[in-house]
Design a protein around this motif. Structure first.
Motif, PDB file in Angstrom:
ATOM      1  N   SER A  82     -52.601 -15.950  -1.921  1.00 22.98           N
ATOM      2  CA  SER A  82     -54.013 -16.195  -2.083  1.00 22.98           C
ATOM      3  C   SER A  82     -54.820 -15.570  -0.838  1.00 22.98           C
ATOM      4  O   SER A  82     -54.552 -15.740   0.306  1.00 22.98           O
ATOM      5  CB  SER A  82     -54.599 -17.167  -2.496  1.00 22.98           C
ATOM      6  OG  SER A  82     -54.770 -18.246  -1.459  1.00 22.98           O
ATOM      7  N   PHE A  83     -56.067 -14.698  -1.057  1.00 20.08           N
ATOM      8  CA  PHE A  83     -56.554 -13.862   0.196  1.00 20.08           C
ATOM      9  C   PHE A  83     -58.243 -14.388   0.008  1.00 20.08           C
ATOM     10  O   PHE A  83     -58.776 -14.245  -0.968  1.00 20.08           O
ATOM     11  CB  PHE A  83     -56.368 -12.387   0.043  1.00 20.08           C
ATOM     12  CG  PHE A  83     -54.877 -11.967   0.152  1.00 20.08           C
ATOM     13  CD1 PHE A  83     -54.439 -11.598   1.599  1.00 20.08           C
ATOM     14  CD2 PHE A  83     -54.285 -11.912  -0.979  1.00 20.08           C
ATOM     15  CE1 PHE A  83     -53.137 -11.428   1.368  1.00 20.08           C
ATOM     16  CE2 PHE A  83     -52.857 -11.498  -1.088  1.00 20.08           C
ATOM     17  CZ  PHE A  83     -52.192 -11.251   0.431  1.00 20.08           C
ATOM     18  N   GLY A  84     -58.509 -14.743   1.180  1.00 15.89           N
ATOM     19  CA  GLY A  84     -60.178 -15.146   1.518  1.00 15.89           C
ATOM     20  C   GLY A  84     -60.460 -14.514   2.749  1.00 15.89           C
ATOM     21  O   GLY A  84     -59.682 -14.196   3.665  1.00 15.89           O
ATOM     22  N   TRP A  85     -61.621 -14.111   2.891  1.00 17.16           N
ATOM     23  CA  TRP A  85     -62.392 -13.630   4.045  1.00 17.16           C
ATOM     24  C   TRP A  85     -63.516 -14.377   4.289  1.00 17.16           C
ATOM     25  O   TRP A  85     -64.380 -14.871   3.484  1.00 17.16           O
ATOM     26  CB  TRP A  85     -62.620 -12.209   3.762  1.00 17.16           C
ATOM     27  CG  TRP A  85     -63.382 -11.288   4.888  1.00 17.16           C
ATOM     28  CD1 TRP A  85     -62.718 -10.723   5.903  1.00 17.16           C
ATOM     29  CD2 TRP A  85     -64.781 -11.204   5.264  1.00 17.16           C
ATOM     30  NE1 TRP A  85     -63.580 -10.162   6.596  1.00 17.16           N
ATOM     31  CE2 TRP A  85     -64.982 -10.371   6.270  1.00 17.16           C
ATOM     32  CE3 TRP A  85     -65.779 -11.906   4.536  1.00 17.16           C
ATOM     33  CZ2 TRP A  85     -66.015 -10.167   6.667  1.00 17.16           C
ATOM     34  CZ3 TRP A  85     -67.219 -11.774   5.030  1.00 17.16           C
ATOM     35  CH2 TRP A  85     -67.453 -10.701   6.034  1.00 17.16           C
ATOM     36  N   GLY A  86     -63.793 -14.710   5.331  1.00 12.50           N
ATOM     37  CA  GLY A  86     -65.052 -15.454   6.150  1.00 12.50           C
ATOM     38  C   GLY A  86     -65.320 -15.539   7.346  1.00 12.50           C
ATOM     39  O   GLY A  86     -64.585 -14.944   8.300  1.00 12.50           O
ATOM     40  N   ASP A  87     -66.379 -16.374   7.762  1.00 14.00           N
ATOM     41  CA  ASP A  87     -66.833 -16.368   8.917  1.00 14.00           C
ATOM     42  C   ASP A  87     -65.654 -17.085  10.028  1.00 14.00           C
ATOM     43  O   ASP A  87     -65.329 -18.155   9.453  1.00 14.00           O
ATOM     44  CB  ASP A  87     -68.125 -17.287   9.023  1.00 14.00           C
ATOM     45  CG  ASP A  87     -68.695 -17.678  10.611  1.00 14.00           C
ATOM     46  OD1 ASP A  87     -69.198 -16.808  11.123  1.00 14.00           O
ATOM     47  OD2 ASP A  87     -68.598 -18.739  10.760  1.00 14.00           O
ATOM     48  N   LYS A  88     -65.630 -16.553  11.073  1.00 18.46           N
ATOM     49  CA  LYS A  88     -64.361 -17.031  12.169  1.00 18.46           C
ATOM     50  C   LYS A  88     -64.740 -18.406  12.558  1.00 18.46           C
ATOM     51  O   LYS A  88     -63.799 -19.239  12.528  1.00 18.46           O
ATOM     52  CB  LYS A  88     -64.397 -15.899  13.122  1.00 18.46           C
ATOM     53  CG  LYS A  88     -63.170 -16.522  14.116  1.00 18.46           C
ATOM     54  CD  LYS A  88     -62.939 -15.485  15.136  1.00 18.46           C
ATOM     55  CE  LYS A  88     -61.733 -15.781  16.046  1.00 18.46           C
ATOM     56  NZ  LYS A  88     -61.341 -14.502  16.926  1.00 18.46           N
ATOM     57  N   THR A  89     -66.005 -18.827  12.946  1.00 18.49           N
ATOM     58  CA  THR A  89     -66.412 -20.089  13.483  1.00 18.49           C
ATOM     59  C   THR A  89     -66.180 -21.037  12.659  1.00 18.49           C
ATOM     60  O   THR A  89     -65.904 -22.115  12.523  1.00 18.49           O
ATOM     61  CB  THR A  89     -67.810 -20.084  14.183  1.00 18.49           C
ATOM     62  OG1 THR A  89     -68.085 -19.109  14.952  1.00 18.49           O
ATOM     63  CG2 THR A  89     -68.214 -21.405  14.498  1.00 18.49           C
ATOM     64  N   TYR A  90     -66.721 -20.698  11.233  1.00 17.28           N
ATOM     65  CA  TYR A  90     -66.655 -21.790  10.207  1.00 17.28           C
ATOM     66  C   TYR A  90     -65.132 -22.200  10.007  1.00 17.28           C
ATOM     67  O   TYR A  90     -64.537 -23.245   9.867  1.00 17.28           O
ATOM     68  CB  TYR A  90     -67.241 -21.271   8.834  1.00 17.28           C
ATOM     69  CG  TYR A  90     -66.907 -22.283   7.751  1.00 17.28           C
ATOM     70  CD1 TYR A  90     -67.758 -23.381   7.243  1.00 17.28           C
ATOM     71  CD2 TYR A  90     -65.690 -22.056   6.720  1.00 17.28           C
ATOM     72  CE1 TYR A  90     -67.533 -24.030   6.254  1.00 17.28           C
ATOM     73  CE2 TYR A  90     -65.715 -22.941   5.771  1.00 17.28           C
ATOM     74  CZ  TYR A  90     -66.366 -23.984   5.648  1.00 17.28           C
ATOM     75  OH  TYR A  90     -66.069 -24.884   4.416  1.00 17.28           O
TER      76      TYR A  90
END
Length: 216
Positions: A82-90
């Motif tokens: 599974s692939f997701g993308w998001g904020d690095k800090t979060y």
């Protein structure tokens, strides 16, 4: 009295901004972008899932292009990724049990912040996954979009971040693109569907729009 009126006016403007954002986001989440239909056989399957906030795209490992699989951690037992993308800090703070502060939320929403790719290994299909049947061409475009979201080094290798994870079945990788309130984890998935000529929302920072469109 004039001072109080001025304060109330400023407060009204401040409150109007998030209200407008959520109203537009909600409306756009219900406006479908439907690709042209064709008679090409839909002989591939991908899956869409959410943890209640973040959408992820799940792909069978056996059908995955070598270029996308290259550099990703997996085992012989791995059947799906599974692939997701998001904020690095979060992602970093959530994976290391550190608090995501109000300042972090402000920065993620209003500034262009660095991003990460989140990849999770699965050994079987989960009940809450939504299956989406697609054509070979759509499948190719989807994998290309995901692969191009990974930031690579000078040798075109994906960069894993070994010190953060949610457990023993996932990893984080450096990613391309910046996170902000207009380009969130869920708009990343929605854009993937648009570019792959799959049914998508006009625009959405939420998870429910795409799920609603693809649930059978």
């Amino acid at each position: 009295m004039r001072f109080i009126k001025r304060i109330l006016k400023y407060l009204g403007v401040i409150l109007l901004i998030p209200a407008t954002y959520f109203t537009v986001a909600l409306l756009c989440s219900y406006i479908p972008v439907t690709p042209k239909t064709s008679n090409v056989e839909k002989n591939k399957s991908v899956y869409l899932a959410t943890n209640g906030i973040h959408l992820e795209i799940i792909i069978p490992k056996t059908d995955m292009d070598a270029s996308l699989l290259d550099g990703l951690k997996h085992t012989k037992k791995t059947q799906f990724l599974s692939f997701g993308w998001g904020d690095k800090t979060y992602y970093t703070k959530a994976a290391t049990s550190l608090a995501f502060t109000n300042m972090n939320r402000f920065q993620a929403a209003l500034l262009n912040t660095p991003s990460l790719m989140h990849v999770t290994r699965h050994t079987n299909i989960r009940d809450h996954w939504v299956e989406i049947e697609i054509t070979a061409v759509q499948f190719k475009k989807l994998q290309t979009y995901i692969n191009e979201s990974f930031k690579t080094d000078t040798h075109h290798h994906k960069t894993v971040i070994p010190e953060i994870s949610y457990g023993s079945t996932d990893n984080f990788y450096e990613a391309n693109g910046s996170y902000n309130c207009l380009n969130t984890c869920n708009t990343w998935v929605n854009t993937a569907f648009k570019q792959s000529e799959l049914k998508a929302c006009l625009w959405t920072p939420f998870d429910f729009g795409l799920l609603r469109m693809h649930k059978k």
